[in-house]
Structure formats: C-alpha cells, structure tokens
Design a protein around this motif. Structure first.
Motif: not given
Length: 385
Positions: A316, A239, A243, A301-303, A305
C-alpha cells in the motif's frame, strides 16, 4: 535499473558554450557564496555559460575536471591519465557532465550534449508491463508537478518536492492539534494505558524545542547510535491522519520488540499532515526489514498517505524506507532527514537543467529520471544506485 554505456573510447570535446572561471577571477559576491569551498584544495572555480540569457546557474569545477576541460578544447579521446583510472564511477561522472553540457560527445560528424546526448549515453531499456507501486507513481507525479511549475529557484523547487503529498491545512480545523500536548492526547499518550506503560518502561522521551520540531523517543539502556560515524536506516510509517492513533499504538508495540533505537512523530497539525509524519530509526537494513515484516500484516487494513522518493516495504505504501549516510549534519537543509533532502535537491537541479533544454513535459520527466541515476539514485526503487 537504467544502465550507462561504457564511454571509455568515445570522442569528446569541451562545450564551446561554456567558459571556465578560475576562483581568483570570480567577483566578490560569487566568492562569498563559495566561501566554504575556497578552502578545499581541489576546488578550481566554476563553469558558466557564455550566454547569460540561457538562465542557467554556474557549476562547480574541481581541478581534475578543469584539467580535462582544458585538454578537450580540441576534440579527442580521453587522456591517458584519465583512462588509467577509468571505472564505472568515472564513467557515470563523464556521462553526467555530458548531460549537464560541460562536455559534448561525438556521434558521427556531430557533437551532442544534454537531452540530445542521452540516447548515446544510456543503454536501451525494456519496459516492464507490471503496474507501478503506488509510491513510484506518486514520485513520478511529484516530478511532473515540479516540471510543470514555473519555478527556477532550485532551493524553492526542492522544498516543494520535499513537501509533495502533504495534506492541505484546511483538512484539519485551525484549533486542533496546535500543540504537542494536544498531539499526545490525540495519540492516546498519558492515559495510563498499555501504550503509556510501554513508552515509560522502554523509551526516553525528548520533547520538542526551538531546534527540534518533533516528539521523539530513544531506547533506554542502549548505546547511542552516532549518525556522524555510520549510516542510519529510516522506516517511514505513513497513515492518513484519522487513522494515526491506532497505527501509532500498533507500531509502538512492534518497535519496542524490535531493534529500533529511536522513533519520532510530528508535534502539531502541520507535522501530522506531512507524509513523513512518523519515522523509526535502525542501525542496519535487516533490523528494519524484520520490523517492517511484522508491521505489514498488522497495518494492512489502514489507509496509506505515502512518502514520495522512498522505497516501499509493503503493497500500500504505508511503510517505506530510506537511508541517511554518515554526516555531521543530518538535518542540514530540510528538516526531516538527509535522504529525501538530498534526493529532492538533486531532483530540483536536474529539473532546472531540463528547463534550459526547452523540453516538453514527458521528455523532461524522462530526462530527469535518467539523470538521477547518474546522481547515485536508482529511480526504479528510490534507493542508492
């Protein structure tokens, strides 16, 4: 996946631009650099371009390839002893040596090697129209970046590829996350909460030292996994920094209930800004996949890296994986693990080779991606070919 044509009945010749130097004729400096290899009974010497202005490093020569090089001084098919053991692995090796310029392949009246030969080595590819996964796009950008650099030292180039997608240090102030104690506080450790109770009950903590720049946990009451004897499967949890505390707590819950035998996280600001900041270890892929399937909806729902040159486990790129093969030295050259270390070293060598071919950027990227398949890495998935 890119496929190689079966080259068993092709006509080859040794590339007249190369010479083969037997180890006994190497200068003392070269012998010192090859000290470990000189004890290998199969090691013969090195291939070297006759024109030193080509700026290309020497390549190792083992006895079987050296014999083939001498045999093919006159163009012809492969010798019978070579054909008798010819299989897919030998076929890939032969294709690799043509791309590296040691041998040339005949097409019509002409002989080709390097980039000029790849159309005669690879099967034609059907291009998919689906949008690539974010991690695949990231890996391609990393290769384009490395091709663009005016860098000839492969060790330095491998290090730059390995560090690709690390967040610049100025993103986090200098005075934060300077020590592993500050990192633990940032992650919510030592606060007498549920996270603490899970860690204390189920895991043994190893604090960092001069030779180990991680905070790691290994499972209590479990036989230790020996990386020297069996493969190690790694799940990268990546992440963005802000976060990470929430992701860490959620991941520890899942990892505790999983078959993971260990996990680790960076010890300071530098370690947490790198993409492979948080890694969990498993003894086999089904165990890893089960944990990933449980983590995917929790972390959706976490961004992300994202870790380049790894295989995605979710849409993602926050979860991905790689495998370290059994080895005495898992952290031999680049701290963080042998999978990405091995991949980036092979990429750097392939990129350096593409630069000697004087290719354009797009041609270089295409050449490198195809060459990596011959190195045992499937660049359509970033897994072992």
């Amino acid at each position: 996946m890119i496929k190689v044509k079966f080259l068993l009945h092709a006509t080859f010749r040794s590339n007249p631009a190369f010479e083969l130097i037997e180890q006994g004729n190497l200068n003392p400096q070269a012998l010192h650099a090859l000290a470990d290899l000189t004890q290998d009974p199969e090691f013969f010497g090195v291939f070297r371009r006759k024109n030193p202005e080509a700026g290309e490093s020497a390549r190792l020569a083992y006895k079987e390839v050296a014999l083939l090089f001498y045999f093919l001084q006159k163009a012809g098919e492969l010798p019978h002893y070579f054909k008798s053991v010819y299989d897919d692995e030998v076929n890939r090796t032969m294709a690799k040596m043509v791309l590296e310029g040691i041998f040339e392949i005949q097409v019509g009246q002409d002989f080709h090697s390097g980039f000029a030969a790849q159309h005669f080595i690879y099967e034609s590819q059907e291009r998919g129209e689906d949008r690539p996964h974010p991690l695949f796009e990231m890996s391609s950008r990393a290769i384009r970046y490395a091709v663009y650099l005016n860098e000839t030292d492969t060790t330095s180039l491998a290090a730059k590829l390995y560090a690709y997608n690390t967040v610049p240090l100025f993103i986090a102030p200098d005075n934060v996350l300077a020590t592993f104690e500050e990192v633990e506080a940032f992650l919510g450790i030592n606060k007498n909460n549920l996270l603490d109770r899970l860690l204390l009950k189920h895991w043994n903590k190893q604090e960092p030292n001069e030779k180990f720049s991680w905070i790691s946990w290994s499972r209590r009451q479990q036989v230790r996994h020996d990386a020297r004897l069996s493969q190690t499967y790694k799940m990268y949890i990546s992440p963005v920094l802000e976060e990470l505390p929430q992701v860490f707590e959620k991941a520890v819950n899942v990892l505790t209930a999983s078959e993971a035998f260990s996990f680790k996280i960076g010890i300071n600001r530098e370690g947490l800004l790198r993409p492979d900041k948080f890694v969990a270890y498993f003894t086999n892929f089904p165990q890893l996949k089960t944990a990933a399937d449980q983590l995917t909806p929790i972390l959706k729902n976490h961004q992300a890296q994202g870790v380049p040159f790894t295989a995605p486990l979710d849409e993602s790129g926050i979860l991905s994986w790689g495998v370290d093969h059994a080895s005495e030295t898992i952290l031999k050259d680049i701290e963080g693990g042998s999978w990405r270390g091995a991949v980036t070293q092979k990429l750097a060598a392939s990129i350096a080779l593409s630069k000697t071919e004087k290719l354009g950027q797009s041609e270089s990227v295409d050449f490198v991606l195809k060459k990596m398949m011959l190195e045992g890495i499937d660049t359509t998935s970033w897994t072992a070919a």
